[in-house]
Design an enzyme around this catalytic site. Structure first.
Site, PDB file in Angstrom:
ATOM      1  N   TYR A  41       0.843  -1.202   0.000  1.00  0.00           N
ATOM      2  CA  TYR A  41       0.000   0.000   0.000  1.00  0.00           C
ATOM      3  C   TYR A  41       0.882   1.259   0.000  1.00  0.00           C
ATOM      4  CZ  TYR A  41      -3.562   3.446   1.001  1.00  0.00           C
ATOM      5  OH  TYR A  41      -4.380   4.540   0.906  1.00  0.00           O
ATOM      6  N   LEU A  86      -0.838  10.352  10.257  1.00  0.00           N
ATOM      7  CA  LEU A  86       0.570  10.740  10.382  1.00  0.00           C
ATOM      8  C   LEU A  86       1.257  10.544   9.044  1.00  0.00           C
ATOM      9  CD1 LEU A  86       1.469   8.898  13.730  1.00  0.00           C
ATOM     10  CD2 LEU A  86       1.427  11.379  13.413  1.00  0.00           C
ATOM     11  N   LYS A 118       4.365   2.971  17.693  1.00  0.00           N
ATOM     12  CA  LYS A 118       3.149   3.187  16.907  1.00  0.00           C
ATOM     13  C   LYS A 118       2.339   1.899  17.000  1.00  0.00           C
ATOM     14  CE  LYS A 118       1.584   4.752  12.383  1.00  0.00           C
ATOM     15  NZ  LYS A 118       0.555   3.757  12.136  1.00  0.00           N
TER      16      LYS A 118
END
Ligand code: IVH
Length: 715
Positions: A41, A86, A118
């Site tokens: 992606y 982000l 994260k």
């Protein structure tokens, strides 16, 4: 390592890329599952951005560029302040360039950087009104999200009530820890569902599901807090002025879970070099973490720096995500193998085109059960998404249907047991050979002879095959009636090895009940559960007499497991009798049998009262040295329990002692943070010296571990 952007050669390739990325983003935000792995992606999104930079007049209105959640829209509850995404960097050099751009923008060096993991889950905003959890909203498209307040109560770390009656919004990530993921999958498959693909999609699906007949547990980690309309002016002003690190400390003080109690707590550092060092540290701990992270978030810590840098419509300019390599990859399914386990279960295993995931090469992955293959419509030759993170066994998530060529082949299910040719019992989700544990006797006997069960030295798989093939043994019970002549008659068996083997078998008769139970291989139990059961019931007689209600009084056995264990023990009754008749010990030394009163019976579980570790919860990590060097982790855990303690595998506030050997990693760090007592293997050996003497004598051939009168009484 930076992954290259996809190269889009013309307008047609651009259009296809936009459509693929938009569909993947929509699927990802709707169900947490997508046909593109994260790397793919990101490559596509950067290819699209590069094409748009070169052809600004061809930008499609559908383009995911610059949109939160790649433009996927869900939900209708407006956010007080947009929930931004982000921007990403993929390595140290990109980070340095980004950090310099922030400093240029604000016209001074950033005062401090805050560095934190994260978390790989689903972003939610939790609104607290006067200290009570009032509403839970997903991120949605960043401007409005979905009301998922029905999930309140299923999420650990988001208390119903804060420690103070304040009004504010806490933002963070909901995810499943590895344990929660396993539990959720057990529950889901027992209700006939397809196992969740990975912890992230499990959490995303579970937060949004309204009508499930079962509830799964998840965990919240806060990463931000902000005022909402009726927050008092004082609190609003102080929240706005606090550095990021102190905001997190403040919400943790209110009782909300943050990463503060983990091995990767938020840290502030003063320059970009120190950021890089901290990122490396977190990345190195990733595989051991009990929850998934997909990167590290670096934020300007001071409120003034954040304000000066400002925010774009998609992401703040004062924070960045440093992405780590994806734990999901697409590869090809080459074949499916059907393996028969020691209890006769027939489990499909995917053979994959080897793929590098999270630092190791994955060539096999679990496929759960045949039903699951059918439900997912998997075919040989398919491109499949494979997930592997930390301790989780690699698993095949789903076929990537749009990559099919038409040459894929159906997966052939076995019609008879691949081990022995008998019929297959397909009445349950997990298929099983009708001969059960008699099917793969070599596997079940080798397991029973293993170090943490009967511990019969000299009885490896080759010897077991010899004994089974020559017709001398058909189950573990037969081992104990083997004669010297029979063993001597085998190929390559001299007098000395025969006598050694006979002596090892004789010693095995004295093993405590917990190990006899582990050797039997009761489905639904492992080594530590076998110890718990043995301690609870104290004797095989009481254990075999237990009904489901009595079984559920053992810590860790609930309504789901109890019937399986009771049924298994009934199936094993003949074998148990054979072992007893051969003189195998059936007692757990030092355990007190449960009384009839269910409340009082809890006491039966309290291990060895008065022992040196009485009432303590002990965790062991790293390599053992000195007197403990030769012991397996299971043996050390046995010692802990015989000394009155409870063994556990993870450090928490409840841990009383950490035994840390060489190369102790994150568990030691966590214990240090929590102020938990830490002992070296030598110090620990001293603490339990009396028991160590016992176990030495067991190894030397005296009675079984603990060889006291209770064990003798069982003969
Ligand atoms: S800060 C305005 N901190 O990652 C600041 N986000 O890919 C926005 N995430 O939308 C978020 N861990 O859902 C922040 N420690 C962390 C995070 C975190 C996970 C998620 C969050 C965000 C997404 C962006």
């Amino acid at each position: 390592m930076t992954t290259p952007a996809a190269v889009l050669v013309d307008a047609a390739a651009y259009a296809v890329a936009v459509e693929t990325a938009t569909k993947a983003a929509a699927a990802y935000y709707a169900t947490g599952e997508s046909a593109l792995d994260d790397d793919a992606y990101d490559r596509l999104a950067r290819g699209i951005a590069a094409y748009e930079a070169a052809h600004p007049d061809e930008i499609s209105a559908d383009s995911p560029s610059g949109k939160v959640a790649g433009g996927a829209v869900v939900g209708d509850v407006p956010h007080t302040v947009p929930m931004l995404s982000l921007d990403n960097v993929f390595g140290g050099d990109e980070f340095t360039v980004w950090a310099a751009s922030v400093e240029r923008r604000i016209g001074r060096p950033v005062e401090r950087w805050s560095v934190e993991p994260k978390l790989d889950g689903l972003a939610v905003a939790a609104r607290y009104e006067e200290g009570r959890l009032a509403r839970l909203i997903t991120r949605g498209d960043g401007l409005a999200g979905e009301d998922v307040s029905h999930a309140i109560g299923m999420i650990m770390g988001l208390p119903d009530r804060l420690t103070e009656p304040v009004t504010l919004e806490v933002r963070g990530e909901v995810l499943m820890t590895t344990d929660q993921f396993e539990q959720a999958n057990t529950l889901r498959t027992s209700h006939g569902g397809t196992p969740f693909a990975n912890p992230r999609s499990a959490a995303a699906g579970s937060v949004r599901a309204k009508d499930r007949p079962y509830q799964v547990e998840m965990t919240f980690f806060a990463y931000a807090a902000l005022p909402i309309s009726d927050t008092g002016a004082d609190l609003a002003a102080s929240l706005a002025a606090l550095p990021h690190g102190e905001v997190l400390t403040y919400v943790a003080g209110l009782g909300v879970h943050t990463t503060a109690g983990t091995t990767v707590p938020p840290r502030t550092v003063t320059d970009a070099e120190a950021v890089r060092v901290r990122v490396e540290e977190i990345a190195a701990l990733r595989a051991e973490l009990p929850f998934g992270i997909d990167g590290i978030v670096i934020k300007a810590d001071a409120a003034a720096d954040q304000l000066a840098a400002g925010s774009g419509s998609r992401a703040p300019r004062w924070a960045i995500a440093w992405k780590l390599p994806a734990v999901e990859k697409v590869t090809r399914l080459l074949d499916v193998e059907w393996n028969v386990g020691r209890t006769g279960t027939i489990a499909p295993r995917a053979v994959l085109e080897p793929v590098e995931i999270d630092g190791s090469t994955v060539a096999y992955a679990t496929l759960h059960n045949p039903n699951d293959i059918t439900r997912r419509d998997l075919r040989i030759g398919d491109h499949v998404m494979v997930y592997k993170a930390g301790d989780i066994i690699p698993r095949v998530e789903a076929p990537v249907a749009h990559l099919r060529t038409g040459d894929e082949k159906a997966i052939v299910f076995p019609e008879v047991c691949p081990q022995c040719g008998s019929e297959i019992d397909t009445s349950e989700q997990r298929w099983r050979c009708v001969r059960g544990r008699n099917c793969h006797v070599v596997a079940s006997i080798s397991y029973a002879a293993g170090r943490d069960q009967f511990d019969i030295e000299g009885l490896g798989a080759t010897r077991v095959v010899q004994l089974v093939d020559s017709g001398l043994i058909a189950d573990i019970g037969d081992l104990f009636t083997l004669t010297r002549e029979q063993i001597l008659g085998l190929d390559r068996m001299g007098e000395t090895s025969t006598d050694n083997l006979l002596a090892a078998i004789e010693r095995a008769k004295g093993q405590p009940l917990s190990r006899v139970l582990a050797a039997l291989g009761v489905r639904g139990t492992g080594r530590s559960m076998s110890r718990r059961i043995a301690r609870h019931f104290a004797s095989m007689e009481l254990l075999c007499a237990a009904d489901e209600a009595a079984m559920q009084r053992v810590d860790g056995i609930g309504v789901e497991k109890a019937p399986t264990i009771v049924a298994e023990l009934a199936e094993l009754a003949g074998l148990v009798e054979k072992l007893r008749a051969a003189g195998v010990n059936m007692i757990e030394p030092g355990a007190t049998p449960p009384s009839d009163d269910p409340a009082a019976s809890e006491d039966g579980e309290v291990a060895a009262p008065g022992g040196p570790l009485d009432g303590m919860t002990v965790v062991v990590t790293g390599a053992m040295t000195g007197p403990l060097e030769k012991l397996s982790r299971n043996q050390v855990n046995e010692l802990i329990e015989r000394a009155g303690g409870k063994s556990s595998s993870s450090v928490s506030k409840r841990t009383s002692l950490l035994v840390a050997g060489e190369n102790a990693g994150s568990k030691r760090e966590k214990a240090e943070q929590l102020g938990t007592r830490i002992a070296s293997p030598d110090e620990f050996a001293e603490l339990i010296a009396e028991l160590l003497d016992d176990s030495d004598s067991a190894a030397d051939g005296a009675d079984g571990a603990g060889g006291d009168s209770a064990a003798a009484a069982g003969r």
